[in-house]
Design a protein around this motif. Structure first.
Motif, mmCIF file in Angstrom:
data_model
loop_
_atom_site.group_PDB
_atom_site.id
_atom_site.type_symbol
_atom_site.label_atom_id
_atom_site.label_comp_id
_atom_site.label_asym_id
_atom_site.label_seq_id
_atom_site.Cartn_x
_atom_site.Cartn_y
_atom_site.Cartn_z
ATOM 1 N N LYS A 163 35.538 54.070 25.626
ATOM 2 C CA LYS A 163 35.591 54.567 26.999
ATOM 3 C C LYS A 163 36.901 54.179 27.670
ATOM 4 N N ASN A 164 37.357 52.926 27.423
ATOM 5 C CA ASN A 164 38.629 52.475 27.996
ATOM 6 C C ASN A 164 39.785 53.309 27.472
ATOM 7 N N GLY A 165 39.701 53.704 26.190
ATOM 8 C CA GLY A 165 40.741 54.540 25.603
ATOM 9 C C GLY A 165 40.797 55.907 26.254
ATOM 10 N N ILE A 166 39.639 56.464 26.594
ATOM 11 C CA ILE A 166 39.578 57.769 27.260
ATOM 12 C C ILE A 166 40.178 57.678 28.659
ATOM 13 N N TYR A 167 39.801 56.631 29.386
ATOM 14 C CA TYR A 167 40.337 56.453 30.741
ATOM 15 C C TYR A 167 41.850 56.266 30.718
ATOM 16 N N LEU A 168 42.341 55.516 29.720
ATOM 17 C CA LEU A 168 43.787 55.315 29.590
ATOM 18 C C LEU A 168 44.483 56.628 29.259
ATOM 19 N N ALA A 169 43.807 57.487 28.475
ATOM 20 C CA ALA A 169 44.357 58.803 28.153
ATOM 21 C C ALA A 169 44.471 59.664 29.412
ATOM 22 N N TYR A 170 43.443 59.601 30.278
ATOM 23 C CA TYR A 170 43.496 60.352 31.538
ATOM 24 C C TYR A 170 44.621 59.853 32.434
ATOM 25 N N LEU A 171 44.767 58.533 32.519
ATOM 26 C CA LEU A 171 45.849 57.948 33.320
ATOM 27 C C LEU A 171 47.208 58.352 32.755
ATOM 28 N N SER A 172 47.314 58.362 31.432
ATOM 29 C CA SER A 172 48.558 58.771 30.781
ATOM 30 C C SER A 172 48.859 60.239 31.065
ATOM 31 N N ALA A 173 47.800 61.073 31.090
ATOM 32 C CA ALA A 173 47.976 62.501 31.356
ATOM 33 C C ALA A 173 48.478 62.735 32.781
ATOM 34 N N LEU A 174 47.942 61.960 33.738
ATOM 35 C CA LEU A 174 48.417 62.072 35.126
ATOM 36 C C LEU A 174 49.860 61.608 35.250
ATOM 37 N N THR A 175 50.192 60.533 34.559
ATOM 38 C CA THR A 175 51.570 60.024 34.564
ATOM 39 C C THR A 175 52.511 61.051 33.951
ATOM 40 N N ASN A 176 52.069 61.638 32.847
ATOM 41 C CA ASN A 176 52.858 62.657 32.160
ATOM 42 C C ASN A 176 53.124 63.854 33.073
ATOM 43 N N ALA A 177 52.068 64.320 33.762
ATOM 44 C CA ALA A 177 52.203 65.460 34.675
ATOM 45 C C ALA A 177 53.140 65.132 35.833
ATOM 46 N N SER A 178 53.090 63.888 36.302
ATOM 47 C CA SER A 178 53.959 63.460 37.402
ATOM 48 C C SER A 178 55.422 63.491 36.990
ATOM 49 N N ILE A 179 55.707 63.001 35.779
ATOM 50 C CA ILE A 179 57.085 62.994 35.289
ATOM 51 C C ILE A 179 57.599 64.422 35.106
ATOM 52 N N VAL A 180 56.748 65.285 34.526
ATOM 53 C CA VAL A 180 57.127 66.682 34.321
ATOM 54 C C VAL A 180 57.375 67.371 35.664
#
Length: 310
Positions: free
Chosen positions: A2-19
């Protein structure tokens, strides 16, 4: 898990922000250089940054060329074909029209993932993806975007660019089972470095103006933009994308790409003092709802299946 999934979501938001922010820095860079030289510069910075981290043993990576044959098709899709089609497509198609086309990437990715990876999405997830795409399209249409006088050759090139990115997303999802995210990232940056520098240098040699390739580097605005594009928008986003795809399905990851539109609107208002209209807010709400629905509804479906099996 579950922690890995949440970290993936946080990473996806960070990725979208950078893009989302990268659009601003790309605009600055291409006003002082051409798109091909900008690509060569950003991948040079990204590749050498990661190489330096490996040499200093901050990041551990054992690179063996013989083990990377399976990654060649991936690097053909992204960064090579994606950026080539995008660069030449944008020469004849307005950025607002391109924004609508790129909004369809989650739909294309969902279709390709279902066909090649057998990934299944629920009807609620499909509706959520539609809401996300609709939000982007709504914003650009309200801004007055029209395809009436569009160069359709340029549109086809941009569609090919979208398909390249969708194909990369799906292929990466299958490759992360055999390769670490950092391994895929390093190989992608290396290919991007050699490919775009070869094209850029060849272009300048033909024009007999090789020295002009280095002129933009004397401008601090260009230098700062390239640092952002090379380190964050190339190295970090590639690493995040590969990590995200090792944790969540391609369809869920791709829908986050539309969040970059929301970020670019916010950044334009805060940094460039661009006016934010009501349709920006409405469209952004659709995008956010679509992203949340696509991911939250999947997690809820998985939990229900677990309860029933128990």
């Amino acid at each position: 898990m579950k922690n890995g999934i949440y970290l993936a979501y946080l990473s996806a938001l960070t990725n979208a922000s950078i893009v989302g922010l990268s659009f601003l820095f790309t605009k600055k860079a291409v006003t002082l250089s051409n798109p091909l030289d900008t690509l060569a510069s950003r991948f040079t910075i990204g590749f050498f940054t990661l190489t330096l981290l490996i040499v200093l043993k901050i990041i551990k990576l054992e690179f063996k060329a013989t083990t990377y044959k399976k990654l060649l098709p991936l690097t053909l899709l992204y960064p090579t074909l994606f950026f080539v089609f995008q660069a030449y497509g944008l020469e004849t198609v307005q950025s607002s029209e391109a924004g609508i086309l790129f909004a369809t990437i989650p739909i294309l990715t969902t279709i390709l993932a279902a066909f090649f990876l057998k990934e299944r999405t629920t009807i609620y997830q499909k509706i959520s993806i539609f809401f996300s795409v609709f939000g982007v399209v709504f914003i650009f249409i309200m801004k007055g975007t029209s395809f009436s006088n569009t160069n359709w050759n340029g549109v086809l090139l941009l569609v090919a660019s979208c398909l390249s990115l969708s194909g990369y997303t799906v292929l990466t999802r299958s490759l992360v089972k055999s390769y670490k995210p950092i391994e895929i990232t390093y190989f992608m940056l290396m290919v991007g470095f050699f490919f775009f520098n070869t094209l850029s240098i060849s272009r300048h040699l033909i024009s007999k103006n090789l020295n002009s390739m280095l002129i933009p580097w004397s401008d601090l605005n260009f230098f700062g933009s390239i640092l952002f594009l090379g380190i964050l928008a190339s190295f970090v986003t590639s690493l995040l994308s590969n990590y995200i795809l090792s944790k969540i399905p391609a369809s869920q990851m791709s829908v986050f790409s539309n969040m970059s539109t929301v970020i670019s609107i916010i950044a334009g208002g805060l940094i460039l003092n661009e006016e934010i209209f009501y349709f920006h807010i409405i469209g952004s709400l659709f995008i956010i709802f679509g992203v949340i629905g696509t991911n939250l509804l999947r997690e809820k479906t998985i939990r229900n299946k677990v309860k029933k099996s128990a």
